[in-house]
Each structure stands twice: as C-alpha cells, then as structure tokens.
Design an enzyme around this catalytic site. Sequence first.
Site, PDB file in Angstrom:
ATOM      1  N   ASP A  28       0.878  -1.161   0.000  1.00 21.46           N
ATOM      2  CA  ASP A  28       0.000   0.000   0.000  1.00 21.46           C
ATOM      3  C   ASP A  28       0.923   1.220   0.000  1.00 21.46           C
ATOM      4  O   ASP A  28       2.115   1.121   0.321  1.00 21.46           O
ATOM      5  CB  ASP A  28      -0.950  -0.007   1.203  1.00 21.46           C
ATOM      6  CG  ASP A  28      -2.114   0.954   0.984  1.00 21.46           C
ATOM      7  OD1 ASP A  28      -2.057   1.777   0.048  1.00 21.46           O
ATOM      8  OD2 ASP A  28      -3.091   0.900   1.756  1.00 21.46           O
TER       9      ASP A  28
HETATM   10  C1  BGC Z   1      -5.009   3.397   0.191  1.00 20.49           C
HETATM   11  C2  BGC Z   1      -5.134   2.383  -0.916  1.00 20.49           C
HETATM   12  C3  BGC Z   1      -5.015   3.051  -2.258  1.00 20.49           C
HETATM   13  C4  BGC Z   1      -3.682   3.794  -2.312  1.00 20.49           C
HETATM   14  C5  BGC Z   1      -3.434   4.498  -3.625  1.00 20.49           C
HETATM   15  C6  BGC Z   1      -3.776   4.265   0.027  1.00 20.49           C
HETATM   16  O1  BGC Z   1      -3.799   5.356   0.900  1.00 20.49           O
HETATM   17  O2  BGC Z   1      -4.977   2.753   1.443  1.00 20.49           O
HETATM   18  O3  BGC Z   1      -6.380   1.719  -0.810  1.00 20.49           O
HETATM   19  O4  BGC Z   1      -5.115   2.123  -3.290  1.00 20.49           O
HETATM   20  O5  BGC Z   1      -3.661   4.760  -1.279  1.00 20.49           O
HETATM   21  O6  BGC Z   1      -4.240   5.599  -3.768  1.00 20.49           O
END
Ligand code: BGC
Length: 765
Positions: free
Chosen positions: A272
């Site tokens: 993530d």
């Molecule tokens: C989130 C993810 C997301 C990623 C990219 C993160 O803050 O937890 O779910 O895909 O950002 O935007």
Amino acid sequence: MKKIILLSAAALAIAGCKPPQLGKASIDKVLKAMTLEEKVHFVIGTGMAGMDDGASATVGATQKIVPGAAGTTYPIERLGIPSIVLADGPAGLRIDPIREGDENTYYCTHFPIGTLLASTWNQELVESVGKAMGEEVHEYGADVYLAPALNIHRNPLNGRNFEYYSEDPVVAGKTAAAYVRGVQSNDVGTSIKHFAYNNQETNRTGNNAIISPRAQREIYLKGFEITVKESAPWTVMSSYNKINGTYTSQSRDLITTVLRDEWGFKGLVMTDWYGGDDGAAQMAAGNDMLQPGTQLQYDQIMAALNAGTLSEEELDVCVRRCLELVARSPKAKKYAYSNKPDLTAHAAVTRQSALEGMVLLENKGVLPLKDVKNVAVFGCTSFDFIAGGTGSGNVNRAYTVSLLDGLKNAGFNVDERMKDACLQHIADEAAAFKAGLPDDGLSAFYPVPRPTELIPAPKDLAAMAHANDVAIITFGRNSGEFFDRTSADFALSAQERKLLVNVANAFHAVRKKVVVVLNIGGVIETASWKNIPDAILLAWQAGQEGGNSVTDILTGAKSPSGKLPMTFPVNLMDAGSSANFPIDATNEVYFLNKREDVGQKDVDVTKYEEGIYVGYRWFDKQNLKVSYPFGYGLSYTTFEYSAPAVANDGTTVTAKVTVKNTGSVAGKEAVQLYVSAPAGTLDKPVKELKAYAKTKELAPGESQELTLTFPTSELASFDEAASAWKVDAGTYTFLFGASSRDIRCTATADADAAETPTHTVLLMQ
Ligand code: BGC
C-alpha cells in the site's frame, strides 16, 4: 569470445547491439540484461504527484500518463519496458476529470459502494459491474485497478467499511472474486487489498494487530484465499498495519508461504502507498513492488545488497514478477485506448445494480408507494445525495442524482420547500468544518460530516402533511479513508431524532405515512427509533444514479432483494470487537511519519480478543438480541422454502432447496446455507455461512430449485496446536436461511475426519 560474454549490458548497448526487448525477448533475457541499479529502480514506483518531501526514488522517470492515477511503474526504455499505470478503486476508476489545456473531460462512473454490492448476494451481477468498471480502466489507459477491497467488517466504526464487503469471509471472498473476474475480463489487472488485517483507520500505518492464528485463517485470510483461488487476480496489495509485530509487507510467512505456497498465487504483490518501513525486508518477504516509491527504499535495498543481507537472486524473484506484470499489461501491448468508455451504458449498469443491493429493513404496508402523487421530502441529504465515501475510494463523477431529482424524474410532485434552506445549510456547515481543520496537508480527505438537520416549524409541517400523500426523510452519513467513525456518527443525532418524531407526528396525525431512507456507508443504531416510521429503506451509498435507484424501489419498479452482509447490533458495545477498537480515539493522522509506538491500546496495539467470534458468530454465541441480523432483508413478496437436501461425496457438499414466490409480485430471494458442526475437539460457532445463491426473478407462484455447493474441506476449523485444518467426523446440520436468524429448513449429512497441514506456523508475538 570470452571477452564478449563478459561485456556488461550497458557496454553492449554502447557497442551497438540492441538489448533484449520486453515482449519480444524472453523475460529471462530481459532480466539478465538489467543492471543492478535498474533492477532496484524497477521494483520501486516513480513517486507520487503532490508529495514534495523529496522522497521520489526516480526523479526524471515519473510520467503523467493518466493524470490523477495513484501510481506508475519505473520505465526502462532501452529494454522496451514501459511505465504502467495503477489507479484506484473500488467504486469506480479514480482519475482527474479535467486536464490542463484540454477541453475534453475524463469523468468516470461512480458505481455503488462495495458494501452495497455485497448486499446483492448476487455474484453474477457483481461480475457484470466489474466488467463495466474494467472497461473504464482499459479505455482511460490504466493497467491495474487498485480494487477490490475486502477487509472484514470487524467493527461498525471502521471508516473504510463502505469500501469493504462483509463481516463474513465467504461473502467477502465470493463478492471479490466475482468483481475480479469482471474487471479482468477486459485484459486489465486488479489489486485485491488490503492484505491483510487492515480493520481500522486509526494509526493505520503503525497499528499492530494481535490476532490468533485461528482467527487469521478462518476470518481475516479466508476471503483473500477464496478470491485468489476463484479469480486469479493479477496483483495483491499488502496492508499498512503490522500483524503480531511485523509489517504485513515484511512478513514472508504471509506474503510468500501462505499466499503463494499454500494458495498458489502466481501474481505480484505491491505495498500500500508508503507502507512498511524496510524496503530490503519487503523484497526478502516477496513483496515485489514498493509504491509509490521513495529514495529511502532504494537506499535500503542497495545497502542490503552490498552488505549481503539481501541476495541478488532474492531481488530477481521480485524483479521477474514485476516484468511479468508489465509484460501482460495493455501498455506493453500498446493498446490504443480511446478515452471514451461507454459512460451512458455504465450509468444504466450502476442504476440497475444498486437496486439489488438496497435492503428493505421495515415496511408497514406503505411500500411500494401506491396512489401517491405528492411527496414531501425532509433531511438535508435528500437534496444532496451521497454517492460514496471519501479518500482513495472516491470517484470523480460527472453528477450525482439526488433523491429529489430521482422522484421528479419518476413524475412525482415533490414538495421542495426545504430544498434551498437545506442546501445552504449544507454549504455553510461544510465551510465551517473545513475552516476548522488542522493544517496537516490532508484537508482534502476529511469527510465532511452531514449537517445538523433543519426542522420545519410545526405550522409548516402541518401544512406539508396536509398537502402531501407521504413523507420521505433521508438520513446521511459520510466517511472515508484515514478516519474511523465516531460513536456519535453511529447514533442518530438529537436533531435527526427530532426531525423524525416531528415529521411522523405531523403526518400520522392526518393518517399519512413516513418512509426513512438511509444514505449511509456503514452500520448505524436503529433499535431505538425503527418503530417510528412506516418503512425504512437502507439505500447505502448507491453511486451516481442513487436517487433514481431509490425511486425505482420506492415505486415498486423492482422489488427489493438486498440482504445485510453484516449485523446491525442494538448497541455499539454489543459487538465483540468493540472492547478492543479505538472508539472515539483522538484521530491524529499518521501518514508518512510513522507514529512512535507508545503501546496505546487500540491505537498502537489492537488485540483481537474476540478471536473468530466476529459479527453473527459473536451475537449467536452470546445469544444477544440484535436490531437486524446478518442476512436480513425484506421484499415486496414472500418466499417459501421446501425440499431441502444435502449430499457429501467427500470432495464436495451439494445442497438443494426449492424456493417458491408465494406473494403477489415478482421478486428474487437470496438463500443462505449455514452449517452447524457436531461437537468435536475445537470450540465452534453456532453456525457459519458456507455458500449462498440468489434465485432468478420469480413470478408470483413460480418456483426454482437452487443448488449450492462448496468443497467438503471447508467444513474444517483451524487447529492451532497442529497448525492444520481439521474436519471432525460426524453429522453436520445444514441450515437454509432467509437470514442468519430466520432458518427455513434443514438437512443433515455426515463427514469423515480429515486433516490438512499448513506450511507455516503463523506466530503470535
Ligand atoms: C489506500 C489504498 C489506495 C492507495 C493508492 C492508500 O492510501 O490505502 O487503498 O489504493 O492509497 O491511492
């Protein structure tokens, strides 16, 4: 000859020999031609727009291919390796809708939130929604869609529950698998997230989840296991949190042994965004790609390679998977995307799919609306419907149909006298809220709470009751990434309650009915007020066509057939997890700078003391009254279940039941198959969902035989002492339910004892 072999890749290029090209030469050859520096760059993304911390690993390599997309991979031109685009999810593609110097627009369809999709209990329908989403991903030039999200609804207050599906891993896993199949039918990838145990937003990048191996296997990993096995997602996104002391992205047990060795996952794992704290440990664990990428991660990997604590062979395993991902992407295949997905067709998809996930909670003979021309609407949200939640799960849509517009579109005369005051009130309160936000760089992400309600004066209310045939009140809730909800958000506010009571008194006084529509993304308290209105429709956050979808249910254009994928408890504290959840904890946001671990309960460390007893497993075990049970939902018609039968051939359990529409309008019924295990060595839930199916639309009097199957091995529970899945021998009872607390008929079948060892012991801290 020897000399030529010893020439480096770069020297070869200088010498004029074209190095192997991805897509033309084998992955092996391309991998061999990469320099060490290229490999380390390649496993790290190209940084993130707007993050001006100087942390971008690859200054100069960043490309704005699809503005607003969350990430891109590192391109290596000399080897024909393009940069591929990773974009959110999950309620639709999240990209910028407008571009500088470009008069075209790039809006995406806001489909219903994940929780609504799960409430359909219809895997075919979810697959068709995924197919439409995937077309937008493909046609807008993205390669991997960062969705679906399938963490378990452990507690009602998780701020991202709206993106997730259910408190039950079978519903979560089957829904996610259908979604992945749909999206990937467009030749684009998915990234199932957040793997795993990401069940709270408070201190999400540092929280240490302490979970027993049994609860991990049976509850928190099971949905991911089903999705991996039934849909082969291209990628998996590891989560932010730690599991029993180790960041998930740095846990080889989780990322390699369980995911790949046990479940057979063949794709790529990415972090993530900014997850974990040690790039080298992530490589060693098999977390192949680090997004969006930082200089620190580059340095960590290089240092470990130089020190010999990470070998180039270990790195190559990750590099190879990154190459395989890029090679199968639309970008590598030079797909000429149109930037013109069929938004009109997809508006119809979202409108129709939303109908099947709305849950009718109460109905004292008022719905579907009959002989109604004049409708009075109350509740500020009626005029400003919420399509979905905030954060990375937001979708930049062209419009959202409000309830007001939906009713007008269907030809009702709507009493709009509350409209202007409500819209002004929403704008004023939102502005005041924004002005009071801390200066933490995240102001765009704070979900603006719904306003305190406006309550008409008694004289005006009496006039409205006189002039209209029915009252509809919408209560809204907004939530999103970074923030858990509060106990106040769970409750009906004093103003909302007053509005409800006053409207009900005024309308009931002249024998007119009151309908409540819930435009919410997560569970709220209902027990104390559900008897006041004449009907309650849980509309969820139904995407950009929300007001039209709600109206289609209110008028009876379709009978509701959604059922709850989670329990609505009487009290928040009734949930087993509430004793160990950061309820109303100060919600400071720890995004890049990870919080210092001071051991604060439920913020730094969360002990999942309820073990496997999550959701209905808990309420059943404790024999607790609930407001609405898991699996519950009313229809405009009635169904009768008959002829239950179950057979177990040792490989597959096959269950059959006949469902008949015994009412007077057409409708669909979601049938749930629970199993009750015989007494054995392990403590067991009273019952557990193993399979479910939905009938086709049955005409009045029509019947359908449903067949529900699942592998016999799924009768097992996880035995921690043996680190093995164990099926106890004996007679199992299979319960066919209209909900978890409305079992219509049962059948039994025997199973033999069986034991399946696992490859690893998931250690406790
Ligand atoms: C989130 C993810 C997301 C990623 C990219 C993160 O803050 O937890 O779910 O895909 O950002 O935007």
